[in-house]
Design a protein around this motif. Structure first.
Motif, short mmCIF file in Angstrom:
data_model
loop_
_atom_site.label_atom_id
_atom_site.label_comp_id
_atom_site.label_asym_id
_atom_site.label_seq_id
_atom_site.Cartn_x
_atom_site.Cartn_y
_atom_site.Cartn_z
N ALA A 1 0.52 -1.54 -0.39
CA ALA A 1 0.13 0.45 0.25
C ALA A 1 0.67 1.61 -0.08
O ALA A 1 1.54 1.32 0.65
CB ALA A 1 -0.86 -0.21 1.42
N VAL A 2 -0.12 2.18 -0.99
CA VAL A 2 0.74 3.71 -0.72
C VAL A 2 0.06 5.10 -0.83
O VAL A 2 -1.14 4.21 -1.03
CB VAL A 2 1.71 3.75 -1.38
CG1 VAL A 2 0.76 3.37 -2.88
CG2 VAL A 2 2.41 5.08 -1.82
N ASN B 1 -0.22 -6.70 -14.67
CA ASN B 1 -0.88 -8.14 -14.39
C ASN B 1 -1.57 -7.37 -12.76
O ASN B 1 -1.74 -9.09 -11.88
CB ASN B 1 0.81 -9.60 -14.42
CG ASN B 1 0.82 -10.04 -15.51
OD1 ASN B 1 -0.47 -10.32 -16.19
ND2 ASN B 1 1.58 -10.17 -15.91
N ASP B 2 -1.18 -6.50 -12.41
CA ASP B 2 -1.22 -6.22 -10.60
C ASP B 2 -2.67 -6.22 -11.04
O ASP B 2 -3.30 -5.28 -11.73
CB ASP B 2 0.21 -5.08 -10.63
CG ASP B 2 1.00 -5.60 -10.46
OD1 ASP B 2 0.85 -6.86 -10.70
OD2 ASP B 2 2.08 -5.06 -10.60
N ILE B 3 -3.20 -5.78 -9.69
CA ILE B 3 -5.30 -5.90 -9.56
C ILE B 3 -4.87 -4.73 -8.78
O ILE B 3 -3.75 -4.54 -6.73
CB ILE B 3 -5.46 -6.63 -9.10
CG1 ILE B 3 -5.55 -7.83 -10.03
CG2 ILE B 3 -7.21 -6.29 -8.37
CD1 ILE B 3 -6.58 -7.41 -11.11
N LEU C 1 -3.66 0.38 -3.11
CA LEU C 1 -3.40 -1.05 -2.34
C LEU C 1 -3.32 -1.65 -3.71
O LEU C 1 -4.08 -1.66 -4.73
CB LEU C 1 -4.39 -1.82 -1.80
CG LEU C 1 -4.90 -1.15 -0.13
CD1 LEU C 1 -6.40 -1.87 0.16
CD2 LEU C 1 -3.78 -1.45 0.56
N ARG C 2 -1.88 -2.89 -3.92
CA ARG C 2 -1.33 -3.51 -4.85
C ARG C 2 -1.73 -4.44 -4.36
O ARG C 2 -0.82 -5.12 -3.32
CB ARG C 2 -0.38 -2.80 -5.82
CG ARG C 2 -0.25 -3.46 -6.85
CD ARG C 2 1.58 -3.04 -7.28
NE ARG C 2 2.64 -3.53 -6.13
CZ ARG C 2 3.47 -4.67 -6.09
NH1 ARG C 2 3.71 -5.11 -7.73
NH2 ARG C 2 4.27 -4.47 -5.50
N PHE C 3 -2.45 -5.08 -5.44
CA PHE C 3 -2.12 -6.90 -5.36
C PHE C 3 -1.12 -7.40 -6.62
O PHE C 3 -1.49 -7.37 -7.88
CB PHE C 3 -3.96 -8.17 -5.11
CG PHE C 3 -4.67 -7.35 -4.45
CD1 PHE C 3 -4.58 -7.96 -3.46
CD2 PHE C 3 -5.89 -6.03 -4.46
CE1 PHE C 3 -5.51 -7.98 -2.32
CE2 PHE C 3 -5.98 -5.35 -3.69
CZ PHE C 3 -6.30 -6.73 -2.47
#
Length: 849
Positions: free
Chosen positions: A66-67, A355-357, A372-374
């Motif tokens: 997260a940032v 490819n990141d959500i 937020l990054r998955f």
């Protein structure tokens, strides 16, 4: 063309957006592929107009990073919900609702939602937007952007509950016009808003936190007309239901709500249609970790159903995992405050970058946004082609392939399938293993590494002329293969039972090796129930593996030793030796060694006592070996030879340590020590005294004696004291014998020469030797008898006074301040009043060491 809902890019299956019956996302792919082998995907989707392939989907089982982006341009105040889209100009935009004042904020991200946005306050559109503004959805329908918002809780004059529409036309950069549709469907401080599409019409759902109900809105085929609504009441024990999320799974619709007051979740089951009246069940607080939950998102992946919940009081994020059934009670993990949360109010719909959500979280208290990054993998790019090019996975593992079709359209849907990427087989040929007497052979080895392909293996190898194939190889340790002859062989291919294959050019040489040869030797360790053994090789390549009886097995490098128990005489036998290549089981150079325990000798050294410095040499007999173990002993130490002859004059006065070492006939040794004291001899009498006529003369023997004997006794005042006086008319020689308290004896002569009237008596020696041997150790005038000393000074060669006294009994011991002066010449001056009158003596004396 109709376009819908926040450019939401669901991860897998359907996320937030509805599925139209005429569009199906599907593909076929082999369940297994070998690493490094191109994988062909066959797109079997029906009715889709655009595609996005992710061959390495984000991993929702891992925790997101997260940032916190702060407050863009400082205009965000009490943010609660947001929507994020990409417009036709290629740029990304966001709309964020602000609760207290009812303002709408427009964010401009430029060409990526990963950029830091700039912000613009669009205000309340003249009061059309109410205070206590909450949920928002942004849709593009028939080429025009429409924002639908809900809010209002009757807190102030402009906070009556309502549905608000803002039309932006064909571009989100337009100023927008707002319409107040009023309270539709019994709204009472509505919160999060969801809009879905079914049967050609749009439907919305929102929760009312004041009366704990849920409202369904019907918009028709577009958002031109005033919607109708129905309040469906409290279904599933809703309790201040702040957030909700919809998902379609296995053909059925499910909605989960977050109940802030009861710290619980409610699941609404709609069946196959959003138009059905749902049944509800409150599933409680999974894991007991929910604390004032505010919002929830739910989605499905190839590996199961996941969800995330924001918490107000703890400023935390809770991860939910339902397995493969969204109707079960999920497992819950509190991830804590991972993004500088401050009243994290909601979670936006998901969007994809590569490819990141990602999702955005508005922080109502700090007026900031957290992203937020998955994370997905970075080495396998996605594709937007209808029929993507074959994809190659370089590393083994399980990968999720996700296809999303009709992105941003009402018909948006997705499909997910897993593929197992099998490892390529790896192994090696081992040569140089042909031992004398054996047939030529090689071995295939994967070193028992299960990741290197599926056994059994088939290999191909060549000697340069012929190619050979060998199958059924387990690949663990050594799979022995007989070859026609000695020489060089090249491994060309390895194929596992899973069909994966590896080409190679590894080459080995097969040559004859001698059998290991050698023998064992050893020695019993002194004073211990153990023995040390070693292997001496005459051929072979170490390290060597040995089997001994008794003793078991051991690995020994050349020069290494092995310690084994030895409590009685034992014969150790060498049974088996294996070197790097070959083995031997008989015919050893030295096949056995017999060892007997060796006890240590025991030495006792009694105290030898003391001896006088001037005594004759003495044979020491105080030390001995006490167990009777055959052998020999030797003495060592000051004044001592190996036989034990001790010479006190050679050792010197003092305490000396004498060591006695005993070596048994078997080589074991022991030692002990003790101390012997050498006592000094008594100080002997002076050699000559010159007397004055008619004056008694005092003679002096050694100081510290226990008994004194003067002979003859003629003229002496007392023949048994240390310092008698003598009255003589002529010359005489006395013998003084002194015995001290240690029993040490000394004797010397005192010669008295009658000087008559001549007054040149009181002689001075011309040197002294302060070495502690009891002879001439001190320079003085104590032999002068009774005198009054006016001056007694001694100077070194530079005129420095090194000694001075007026006490006739004092003498100089050759030191200054406790430190010895160097040998050499010194000057003395003596002035005294004697029975013979005043005497002055000056001269030079020698200090000798």
């Amino acid at each position: 063309m109709n376009r819908s809902c926040c450019l939401l890019l669901p991860t897998v299956f359907l996320l937030y957006s509805p599925v139209a019956a005429q569009v199906t996302a599907s593909f076929t792919v082999p369940a297994t592929v070998c690493a490094g082998t191109p994988l062909t995907v066959n797109n079997t989707s029906v009715g889709a107009t655009n595609y996005y392939w992710s061959f390495c989907a984000a991993d929702f089982s891992a925790n997101p990073d997260a940032v916190n982006l702060g407050n863009p341009n400082g205009v965000v105040n009490n943010p609660v919900f947001g929507c994020y889209v990409q417009d036709a100009d290629g740029n990304f935009y966001g709309l964020v609702t602000c609760y207290a004042e009812g303002h709408l904020i427009r964010l401009r991200f430029g060409n990526s939602l990963l950029n830091n946005p700039t912000a613009e306050d669009l205000g309340t559109f003249g009061g059309v937007i109410p205070e206590q503004l909450e949920g928002i959805q942004l849709l593009k329908v028939n080429g025009n952007w429409t924002a639908i918002m809900v809010g209002g809780g009757n807190q102030s004059a402009n906070s009556s509950p309502r549905v608000v529409k803002v039309d932006f036309g064909n571009a989100l950069t337009n100023p927008g016009t707002a319409t107040n549709w009023g309270n539709v469907g019994g709204l009472n401080l509505p919160h999060k808003l969801y809009i879905g599409f079914e049967g050609g019409n749009y439907y919305g759902f929102t929760t009312n936190v004041i009366d704990n109900t849920i409202t369904r809105l019907s918009f028709g085929p577009d958002f031109t007309n005033l919607p109708t609504g129905i309040n469906m009441g409290n279904i599933g024990n809703l309790d201040y239901p702040c957030g909700l999320t919809f998902v379609k799974y296995a053909g059925n619709w499910y909605c989960l709500t977050a109940n802030m007051n009861s710290n619980s979740l409610t699941r609404l089951d709609f069946g196959t249609s959003l138009l059905n009246t749902p049944t509800g069940v409150n599933i409680g607080n999974p894991g007991g970790v929910l604390n004032t939950p505010r919002d929830i998102v739910l989605f499905t992946t190839c590996s199961g159903v996941y969800g995330f919940v924001t918490g107000m009081n703890n400023n935390d994020l809770v991860k939910l995992y339902f397995g493969n059934d969204p109707t079960t009670v999920p497992g819950a993990t509190d991830l804590g405050n991972i993004g500088n949360f401050s009243f994290p109010h909601s979670l936006s719909d998901l969007f994809r970058v590569g490819n990141d959500i990602y999702t955005f979280v508005p922080n109502a208290n700090s007026n900031s946004l957290t992203r937020l990054r998955f994370a997905g993998c970075s080495d396998i790019p996605g594709s937007s082609a209808q029929n993507p090019a074959p994809v190659t996975y370089p590393n083994p593992g399980v990968y999720d392939i996700n296809l999303m079709v009709d992105l941003g359209l009402p018909t948006q849907t997705s499909y997910c399938q897993q593929v197992y990427v099998a490892p390529l087989p790896q192994g090696t040929l081992i040569g140089d293993t042909v031992c004398t007497g054996d047939s030529p052979s090689i071995s295939f080895n994967t070193f028992n590494n299960t990741t290197q392909g599926a056994a059994p293996f088939t290999i191909s190898y060549t000697d340069g002329t012929h190619t050979y194939t060998q199958g059924g190889l387990p690949g663990v340790y050594q799979s022995l293969i007989t070859v026609p002859a000695l020489g060089t062989y090249t491994l060309t291919n390895i194929t596992g039972s899973n069909g994966c294959s590896t080409d190679t050019t590894e080459t080995v040489n097969v040559s004859m090796k001698p059998l290991p040869q050698g023998g064992i030797a050893g020695i019993a360790n002194c004073g211990s129930d153990s023995a040390t053994l070693w292997f001496t090789a005459s051929s072979g390549t170490g390290p060597f593996f040995l089997q001994l009886s008794p003793g078991g097995t051991a690995f020994l490098d050349p020069g290494q030793t092995l310690t084994l128990p030895l409590s009685q005489q034992t014969t150790f036998n060498l049974l088996w030796v294996v070197d790097k290549y070959c083995e031997r089981r008989s015919g050893f150079d030295t096949p056995s060694v017999t060892l007997t325990p060796r006890p240590n000798p025991v030495v006792q050294f009694n105290s030898p006592g003391s001896i006088c410095y001037n005594a004759a040499p003495e044979l020491l007999t105080a030390a001995s070996e006490t167990t009777g173990l055959p052998g020999s002993g030797a003495y060592s130490g000051p004044g001592t030879d190996a036989a034990g002859n001790f010479t006190p004059a050679d050792a010197g006065v003092g305490t000396h340590t004498i060591l006695y070492s005993y070596t048994a006939n078997d080589g074991c040794t022991a030692a002990d020590s003790n101390q012997i004291v050498v006592n000094p001899a008594p100080v002997q009498a002076e050699v000559m005294i010159t007397g004055c006529e008619g004056v008694p003369i005092q003679v002096s023997a050694a100081k510290g004696g226990a008994t004194y004997t003067w002979t003859p006794a003629t003229g002496l005042s007392n023949a048994t004291v240390a310092n008698p006086t003598a009255e003589l008319d002529g010359s005489i020689t006395y013998v003084a014998q002194v015995i001290d308290s240690d029993g040490c004896a000394a004797s010397d002569t005192v010669a008295i020469k009658d000087a008559g009237p001549v007054k040149r008596a009181f002689m001075i020696p011309n040197g002294f030797t302060p070495n502690g041997d009891g002879h001439n150790d001190c320079f003085g005038i104590h032999t002068w008898g009774q005198v009054t000393l006016d001056e007694f000074d001694i100077f070194d060669r530079w005129g420095t006074k090194v000694f001075s006294t007026k006490d006739p009994a004092d003498c100089w011991d050759g030191t200054v301040g406790g430190q010895p002066e160097p040998p050499g010449a010194y000057v003395f001056v003596i002035r005294a009043e004697t029975a013979c009158g005043k005497i002055t003596r000056t001269g030079t004396l020698m200090l000798m060491r």
